[in-house]
Design an enzyme around this catalytic site. Sequence first.
Site, PDB file in Angstrom:
ATOM      1  N   ARG A  21       0.820  -1.215   0.000  1.00 33.62           N
ATOM      2  CA  ARG A  21       0.000   0.000   0.000  1.00 33.62           C
ATOM      3  C   ARG A  21       0.851   1.260   0.000  1.00 33.62           C
ATOM      4  O   ARG A  21       0.337   2.352  -0.191  1.00 33.62           O
ATOM      5  CB  ARG A  21      -0.935  -0.004   1.219  1.00 33.62           C
ATOM      6  CG  ARG A  21      -1.966  -1.096   1.146  1.00 33.62           C
ATOM      7  CD  ARG A  21      -3.318  -0.644   1.644  1.00 33.62           C
ATOM      8  NE  ARG A  21      -4.319  -1.634   1.333  1.00 33.62           N
ATOM      9  CZ  ARG A  21      -4.956  -2.369   2.228  1.00 33.62           C
ATOM     10  NH1 ARG A  21      -4.728  -2.192   3.519  1.00 33.62           N
ATOM     11  NH2 ARG A  21      -5.849  -3.243   1.847  1.00 33.62           N
ATOM     12  N   GLU A  33      -0.847  -8.323  -6.162  1.00 34.88           N
ATOM     13  CA  GLU A  33      -2.168  -8.847  -6.548  1.00 34.88           C
ATOM     14  C   GLU A  33      -2.078 -10.312  -6.982  1.00 34.88           C
ATOM     15  O   GLU A  33      -2.968 -11.101  -6.684  1.00 34.88           O
ATOM     16  CB  GLU A  33      -2.780  -8.012  -7.679  1.00 34.88           C
ATOM     17  CG  GLU A  33      -3.213  -6.616  -7.257  1.00 34.88           C
ATOM     18  CD  GLU A  33      -4.261  -6.610  -6.156  1.00 34.88           C
ATOM     19  OE1 GLU A  33      -4.967  -7.611  -5.994  1.00 34.88           O
ATOM     20  OE2 GLU A  33      -4.351  -5.596  -5.434  1.00 34.88           O
ATOM     21  N   GLN A  38      -5.691 -16.409  -4.137  1.00 33.50           N
ATOM     22  CA  GLN A  38      -5.631 -17.747  -3.524  1.00 33.50           C
ATOM     23  C   GLN A  38      -4.690 -17.828  -2.324  1.00 33.50           C
ATOM     24  O   GLN A  38      -4.311 -18.907  -1.917  1.00 33.50           O
ATOM     25  CB  GLN A  38      -5.168 -18.839  -4.517  1.00 33.50           C
ATOM     26  CG  GLN A  38      -5.617 -18.678  -5.923  1.00 33.50           C
ATOM     27  CD  GLN A  38      -7.036 -19.134  -6.118  1.00 33.50           C
ATOM     28  OE1 GLN A  38      -7.620 -19.744  -5.238  1.00 33.50           O
ATOM     29  NE2 GLN A  38      -7.611 -18.841  -7.256  1.00 33.50           N
ATOM     30  N   LEU A  76       3.773 -21.644  -2.279  1.00 33.15           N
ATOM     31  CA  LEU A  76       2.598 -20.770  -2.466  1.00 33.15           C
ATOM     32  C   LEU A  76       1.482 -21.458  -3.249  1.00 33.15           C
ATOM     33  O   LEU A  76       0.321 -21.073  -3.157  1.00 33.15           O
ATOM     34  CB  LEU A  76       3.012 -19.519  -3.248  1.00 33.15           C
ATOM     35  CG  LEU A  76       3.105 -18.199  -2.500  1.00 33.15           C
ATOM     36  CD1 LEU A  76       3.405 -17.068  -3.471  1.00 33.15           C
ATOM     37  CD2 LEU A  76       1.846 -17.877  -1.731  1.00 33.15           C
ATOM     38  N   TYR A  78      -0.438 -22.979  -6.895  1.00 29.68           N
ATOM     39  CA  TYR A  78      -0.885 -22.376  -8.166  1.00 29.68           C
ATOM     40  C   TYR A  78       0.321 -21.811  -8.931  1.00 29.68           C
ATOM     41  O   TYR A  78       0.436 -20.599  -9.147  1.00 29.68           O
ATOM     42  CB  TYR A  78      -1.934 -21.278  -7.920  1.00 29.68           C
ATOM     43  CG  TYR A  78      -3.190 -21.812  -7.286  1.00 29.68           C
ATOM     44  CD1 TYR A  78      -4.187 -22.390  -8.065  1.00 29.68           C
ATOM     45  CD2 TYR A  78      -3.378 -21.768  -5.916  1.00 29.68           C
ATOM     46  CE1 TYR A  78      -5.341 -22.893  -7.493  1.00 29.68           C
ATOM     47  CE2 TYR A  78      -4.519 -22.273  -5.323  1.00 29.68           C
ATOM     48  CZ  TYR A  78      -5.498 -22.835  -6.117  1.00 29.68           C
ATOM     49  OH  TYR A  78      -6.622 -23.335  -5.543  1.00 29.68           O
ATOM     50  N   TYR A 116      -9.904  -8.817 -12.924  1.00 31.93           N
ATOM     51  CA  TYR A 116      -9.702  -8.333 -11.560  1.00 31.93           C
ATOM     52  C   TYR A 116      -8.320  -7.668 -11.406  1.00 31.93           C
ATOM     53  O   TYR A 116      -8.216  -6.532 -10.938  1.00 31.93           O
ATOM     54  CB  TYR A 116      -9.862  -9.499 -10.561  1.00 31.93           C
ATOM     55  CG  TYR A 116      -9.254  -9.172  -9.242  1.00 31.93           C
ATOM     56  CD1 TYR A 116      -9.923  -8.331  -8.363  1.00 31.93           C
ATOM     57  CD2 TYR A 116      -7.979  -9.625  -8.905  1.00 31.93           C
ATOM     58  CE1 TYR A 116      -9.347  -7.967  -7.167  1.00 31.93           C
ATOM     59  CE2 TYR A 116      -7.395  -9.261  -7.718  1.00 31.93           C
ATOM     60  CZ  TYR A 116      -8.078  -8.437  -6.849  1.00 31.93           C
ATOM     61  OH  TYR A 116      -7.493  -8.060  -5.686  1.00 31.93           O
ATOM     62  N   ASP A 134     -13.667  -9.047  -6.814  1.00 30.79           N
ATOM     63  CA  ASP A 134     -13.097 -10.323  -6.377  1.00 30.79           C
ATOM     64  C   ASP A 134     -14.120 -11.032  -5.483  1.00 30.79           C
ATOM     65  O   ASP A 134     -15.263 -10.559  -5.344  1.00 30.79           O
ATOM     66  CB  ASP A 134     -11.758 -10.100  -5.659  1.00 30.79           C
ATOM     67  CG  ASP A 134     -11.925  -9.396  -4.314  1.00 30.79           C
ATOM     68  OD1 ASP A 134     -13.032  -8.893  -4.019  1.00 30.79           O
ATOM     69  OD2 ASP A 134     -10.953  -9.343  -3.539  1.00 30.79           O
ATOM     70  N   CYS A 197     -21.439  -2.989  11.819  1.00 28.77           N
ATOM     71  CA  CYS A 197     -21.239  -2.606  10.415  1.00 28.77           C
ATOM     72  C   CYS A 197     -21.846  -1.234  10.107  1.00 28.77           C
ATOM     73  O   CYS A 197     -23.032  -1.009  10.351  1.00 28.77           O
ATOM     74  CB  CYS A 197     -21.872  -3.657   9.503  1.00 28.77           C
ATOM     75  SG  CYS A 197     -21.663  -3.226   7.771  1.00 28.77           S
TER      76      CYS A 197
HETATM   77  S1  SF4 Z   1     -24.620  -5.526   7.551  1.00 29.72           S
HETATM   78 FE1  SF4 Z   1     -23.556  -7.463   7.612  1.00 29.72          FE
HETATM   79  S2  SF4 Z   1     -24.045  -8.423   5.659  1.00 29.72           S
HETATM   80 FE2  SF4 Z   1     -24.550  -6.258   5.447  1.00 29.72          FE
HETATM   81  S3  SF4 Z   1     -22.714  -5.317   4.600  1.00 29.72           S
HETATM   82 FE3  SF4 Z   1     -22.555  -5.158   6.815  1.00 29.72          FE
HETATM   83  S4  SF4 Z   1     -21.393  -6.961   7.441  1.00 29.72           S
HETATM   84 FE4  SF4 Z   1     -22.122  -7.341   5.354  1.00 29.72          FE
END
Ligand code: SF4
Length: 350
Positions: A21, A33, A38, A76, A78, A116, A134, A197
């Site tokens: 980064r 990348e 994998q 690694l 693949y 990707y 991805d 979240c």
């Molecule tokens: S609420 Fe849960 S399912 Fe929805 S984006 Fe956030 S972490 Fe993902």
Amino acid sequence: MNFSKILEKWYENNKRDLPWRESKDPYRIWVSEIILQQTRIDQGWHYYLQFLEKFPDLKALAEAEEFEVLKIWQGLGYYSRARNMHATARTIIEKHNGIFPETFEEIRKLKGIGDYTAAAISSISFGIASPVVDGNVLRLFSRFYGIFEPIDTKQGKTIILEKAKELINHEHPGNFNQAIMEFGALQCKPIPDCSICPMKSGCIAFRQKRVDGLPVKSKTIRQRTRYFHYLVIMTKKGKSYSIFLKKRTENDIWKNLFDFPLIETVNPKSPGKIMLTEEWTSVFSGIKVTRLKVSQIYRHILTHQVILAKFYQVEIPESTIFPFIKVNINDLSIYPVPKLVEKYLRNFSL
Ligand code: SF4
């Protein structure tokens, strides 16, 4: 809610400090990348640093032997990724005057680079608004938008790509792409903690209590079991031992790596039965075999295959001529070998 703003703020506060980064250099972004496809970040990190130390730029990679690239890649998996990177480095030196192409389309044409990776390099290094999609992004979008189309179908991927195109930040596409991948990796994980979240108020899967049912996949991966019986054939000269290696040239797993002469069976077989096979007889016909030692079973799991391997360590007279590569035991570490063989060699004793 403004998806991009929330996402980028979350990224600012939560992003991991990762070595790639620090850079916008397309060579470094490409290396990171490809390694991270994998591969888990904690494992990939070490390989990334090791790869750049050995091949700090395109020219160094192009000038290396494929053998050296595979050695750095050892463990690694693949391995076509390493072979393709080596071929692509040579292509860029020969056909692009050593300068990494700067458009999505030109980058996408390079060997081993799919949509990707081309999107990641072109957005992070050249500021092109090409969205990355991805596995992490597919999972996040299928939940956030309540998309029940299987994500391993062309249609499912296209729906999600269109959503990503609508959302991508055209001023900072590289930052947006890194943010969305990081959000999928750290927050919207296979088993997420939705209570913390920042997207939950807009997330359809959360609101409808369907997080566990998304994403949908149409195929389950089928694994076949293969039984490998490796012949670890040794000779002794004075106090020094040599072993015979074989280069894997067929279109199979681990192409161009080195392992031992191999007898493969479709069912498990006892050592007694293996010694009666045609392959065993043809390798050892007329040769005096002494000191037979059979290893435990080594189990090695790949995406589509499970390999159950036994190693038959035998000694034969020093003067025997074989169509295999005779290597002094002290030089074995020079050769790139599959992880399965590496595991066996770690426990190897005379
Ligand atoms: S609420 Fe849960 S399912 Fe929805 S984006 Fe956030 S972490 Fe993902």
